[in-house]
Scaffold this motif. Structure first.
Motif, PDB file in Angstrom:
ATOM      1  N   LEU A 214       0.588 -82.833  36.970  1.00 23.39           N
ATOM      2  CA  LEU A 214       1.318 -82.687  35.742  1.00 23.39           C
ATOM      3  C   LEU A 214       1.393 -81.509  35.263  1.00 23.39           C
ATOM      4  N   PHE A 215       0.355 -80.752  35.445  1.00 24.97           N
ATOM      5  CA  PHE A 215       0.276 -79.483  35.198  1.00 24.97           C
ATOM      6  C   PHE A 215       1.205 -78.600  35.918  1.00 24.97           C
ATOM      7  N   MET A 216       1.265 -78.891  37.343  1.00 30.74           N
ATOM      8  CA  MET A 216       2.189 -78.141  38.064  1.00 30.74           C
ATOM      9  C   MET A 216       3.739 -78.349  38.070  1.00 30.74           C
ATOM     10  N   GLN A 217       3.921 -79.606  37.248  1.00 29.55           N
ATOM     11  CA  GLN A 217       5.175 -79.844  37.085  1.00 29.55           C
ATOM     12  C   GLN A 217       5.723 -79.062  35.601  1.00 29.55           C
ATOM     13  N   SER A 218       4.493 -78.716  34.721  1.00 29.97           N
ATOM     14  CA  SER A 218       4.900 -78.240  33.544  1.00 29.97           C
ATOM     15  C   SER A 218       5.451 -76.554  33.553  1.00 29.97           C
ATOM     16  N   PRO A 219       6.149 -76.312  32.451  1.00 29.34           N
ATOM     17  CA  PRO A 219       6.373 -74.722  32.454  1.00 29.34           C
ATOM     18  C   PRO A 219       5.171 -73.972  32.637  1.00 29.34           C
ATOM     19  N   ALA A 220       3.936 -74.250  32.138  1.00 30.55           N
ATOM     20  CA  ALA A 220       2.873 -73.375  32.345  1.00 30.55           C
ATOM     21  C   ALA A 220       2.373 -73.404  33.911  1.00 30.55           C
ATOM     22  N   GLY A 221       2.547 -74.418  34.745  1.00 21.18           N
ATOM     23  CA  GLY A 221       2.469 -74.516  35.951  1.00 21.18           C
ATOM     24  C   GLY A 221       3.317 -73.490  36.636  1.00 21.18           C
ATOM     25  N   TRP A 222       4.646 -73.657  36.462  1.00 19.90           N
ATOM     26  CA  TRP A 222       5.535 -72.736  37.150  1.00 19.90           C
ATOM     27  C   TRP A 222       5.345 -71.244  36.649  1.00 19.90           C
ATOM     28  N   LEU A 223       4.819 -71.121  35.536  1.00 16.58           N
ATOM     29  CA  LEU A 223       4.459 -69.485  35.127  1.00 16.58           C
ATOM     30  C   LEU A 223       3.195 -68.989  36.099  1.00 16.58           C
ATOM     31  N   CYS A 224       2.031 -69.907  36.436  1.00 11.94           N
ATOM     32  CA  CYS A 224       1.048 -69.583  37.151  1.00 11.94           C
ATOM     33  C   CYS A 224       1.535 -69.255  38.439  1.00 11.94           C
ATOM     34  N   ILE A 225       2.563 -69.985  39.138  1.00 19.81           N
ATOM     35  CA  ILE A 225       3.089 -69.842  40.407  1.00 19.81           C
ATOM     36  C   ILE A 225       3.830 -68.578  40.545  1.00 19.81           C
ATOM     37  N   LEU A 226       4.588 -68.396  39.512  1.00 20.61           N
ATOM     38  CA  LEU A 226       5.345 -67.065  39.600  1.00 20.61           C
ATOM     39  C   LEU A 226       4.504 -65.903  39.362  1.00 20.61           C
ATOM     40  N   LEU A 227       3.234 -66.030  38.626  1.00 22.91           N
ATOM     41  CA  LEU A 227       2.530 -64.957  38.604  1.00 22.91           C
ATOM     42  C   LEU A 227       1.747 -64.726  39.663  1.00 22.91           C
ATOM     43  N   VAL A 228       1.485 -65.633  40.363  1.00 22.26           N
ATOM     44  CA  VAL A 228       0.323 -65.554  41.674  1.00 22.26           C
ATOM     45  C   VAL A 228       1.525 -65.077  42.792  1.00 22.26           C
ATOM     46  N   VAL A 229       2.907 -65.272  42.830  1.00 18.36           N
ATOM     47  CA  VAL A 229       3.679 -64.843  43.899  1.00 18.36           C
ATOM     48  C   VAL A 229       3.931 -63.505  43.417  1.00 18.36           C
ATOM     49  N   PHE A 230       4.002 -62.981  42.404  1.00 15.12           N
ATOM     50  CA  PHE A 230       4.061 -61.697  41.983  1.00 15.12           C
ATOM     51  C   PHE A 230       2.800 -60.849  42.314  1.00 15.12           C
ATOM     52  N   ALA A 231       1.804 -61.380  42.048  1.00 14.39           N
ATOM     53  CA  ALA A 231       0.557 -60.583  42.528  1.00 14.39           C
ATOM     54  C   ALA A 231       0.519 -60.383  43.897  1.00 14.39           C
ATOM     55  N   VAL A 232       0.777 -61.383  44.704  1.00 16.02           N
ATOM     56  CA  VAL A 232       0.698 -61.345  46.109  1.00 16.02           C
ATOM     57  C   VAL A 232       1.898 -60.185  46.701  1.00 16.02           C
ATOM     58  N   ILE A 233       2.775 -60.270  46.068  1.00 13.58           N
ATOM     59  CA  ILE A 233       3.984 -59.205  46.430  1.00 13.58           C
ATOM     60  C   ILE A 233       3.291 -57.843  46.017  1.00 13.58           C
ATOM     61  N   ALA A 234       2.836 -57.713  44.796  1.00 13.83           N
ATOM     62  CA  ALA A 234       2.709 -56.371  44.202  1.00 13.83           C
ATOM     63  C   ALA A 234       1.226 -55.763  44.876  1.00 13.83           C
ATOM     64  N   THR A 235       0.347 -56.467  45.048  1.00 12.97           N
ATOM     65  CA  THR A 235      -0.982 -56.245  45.504  1.00 12.97           C
ATOM     66  C   THR A 235      -0.821 -55.112  47.001  1.00 12.97           C
ATOM     67  N   PRO A 236      -0.394 -55.784  47.876  1.00 18.56           N
ATOM     68  CA  PRO A 236      -0.214 -55.177  48.954  1.00 18.56           C
ATOM     69  C   PRO A 236       0.651 -53.730  48.771  1.00 18.56           C
ATOM     70  N   ILE A 237       1.832 -53.666  48.052  1.00 17.30           N
ATOM     71  CA  ILE A 237       2.432 -52.380  47.824  1.00 17.30           C
ATOM     72  C   ILE A 237       1.536 -51.431  47.151  1.00 17.30           C
ATOM     73  N   ALA A 238       0.636 -52.010  46.303  1.00 18.26           N
ATOM     74  CA  ALA A 238      -0.074 -50.738  45.651  1.00 18.26           C
ATOM     75  C   ALA A 238      -1.275 -50.408  46.535  1.00 18.26           C
ATOM     76  N   GLU A 239      -1.765 -51.387  47.322  1.00 21.78           N
ATOM     77  CA  GLU A 239      -2.726 -50.902  48.500  1.00 21.78           C
ATOM     78  C   GLU A 239      -2.214 -49.960  49.364  1.00 21.78           C
ATOM     79  N   LYS A 240      -1.072 -50.215  49.728  1.00 26.91           N
ATOM     80  CA  LYS A 240      -0.507 -49.198  50.916  1.00 26.91           C
ATOM     81  C   LYS A 240      -0.311 -47.942  50.243  1.00 26.91           C
ATOM     82  N   LYS A 241       0.354 -47.932  48.937  1.00 22.62           N
ATOM     83  CA  LYS A 241       0.164 -46.457  48.229  1.00 22.62           C
ATOM     84  C   LYS A 241      -1.119 -45.748  48.190  1.00 22.62           C
TER      85      LYS A 241
END
Length: 262
Positions: A214-241
């Motif tokens: 139910l949490f994963m179906q809620s807007p809060a769950g969607w928010l967590c998914i999007l933030l995790v995806v953002f972190a996974v994308i942003a972290t390697p870029i920062a590390e590369k720099k």
């Protein structure tokens, strides 16, 4: 989409935008600070101690772990969406999932002596994830089966059949099923027609996992998914720099060391 759902969606979008902006600002700030420390030589000892091969392997491992965790999270999100979509659908021999959202089947009410008399101990707790199957033929439904039926307000209810009323003068064409939650003192207000019954429960459940679904179906769950995806994308870029700047600094240090030896 109802007004409440629209409100949740808009609120989720606003929070996501704000948190993404904040995380972006913090990541950029931390990377810039690290780059400044590298350029002025404050990180020289750490750079010299780091072995390039091990560091590369470590970065690769970190990326793999990050993508695996992200994949697991996305799979969980996909499963929660599947549960949400398939709740009202049933297949011949393939079970579908439903989350129990109330306490009406969680215990035996003291006045429901028939439950103890018939040794009906398959109660369901709130947030149990249950497997449901295609409903049998109307004549095969029997007393004390646990079924999923749809109320007039489209709400899906998981209750037990406690009475069966054959067609009579008041309802000559329909067989009525009287349903009740084990924890309820009285049966449901309205009898249930066969057409309202969507599935049958066969004592297969996973306790309490439904709360996560139910949490994963809620807007809060969607928010967590999007933030995790953002972190996974942003972290390697920062590390590369950072790694590029450290390599430049390491080249300068090696050049200075060679010049000093000469």
């Amino acid at each position: 989409m109802s007004g409440y759902d629209l409100y949740n969606f808009v609120l989720c979008a606003i929070v996501f935008t704000a948190l993404t902006a904040l995380l972006t600002y913090l990541i950029v700030k931390m990377v810039k600070m690290h780059l400044v420390l590298v350029r002025i030589g404050q990180m020289d000892s750490e750079i010299l101690k780091a072995q390039n091969e091990k560091k590369k392997k470590g970065c690769v491992i970190d990326c793999i772990v990050s993508f695996i965790l992200c994949g697991i999270l996305l799979l969980c999100f996909g499963f929660s969406l599947y549960v949400n979509v398939s709740e009202e659908k049933t297949f011949e021999n393939i079970p579908t999932f439903k989350v129990v959202c109330s306490d009406s089947m969680s215990r035996i009410h003291k006045k429901n002596e028939f439950l103890k008399a018939n040794k009906l101990t398959n109660q369901l707790d709130r947030f149990d994830l249950i497997l449901t199957y295609k409903k049998p033929k109307e004549e095969d439904l029997k007393l004390y089966d646990i079924v999923v039926y749809e109320q007039d307000d489209k709400l899906m209810v998981v209750h037990r059949i406690v009475g069966i009323e054959e067609p009579n003068s008041s309802h000559p064409y329909d067989r009525y099923f009287l349903c009740q939650g084990d924890a309820n003192e009285i049966p449901d207000k309205f009898p249930v027609r066969y057409s309202q019954i969507k599935a049958i429960y066969k004592d297969e459940r996973v306790p309490f996992i439904g709360s996560f679904v139910l949490f994963m179906q809620s807007p809060a769950g969607w928010l967590c998914i999007l933030l995790v995806v953002f972190a996974v994308i942003a972290t390697p870029i920062a590390e590369k720099k950072i790694n590029e700047e450290e390599k430049k600094r390491l080249a300068v240090m090696l050049a200075e060391q060679e010049g000093g030896e000469k």
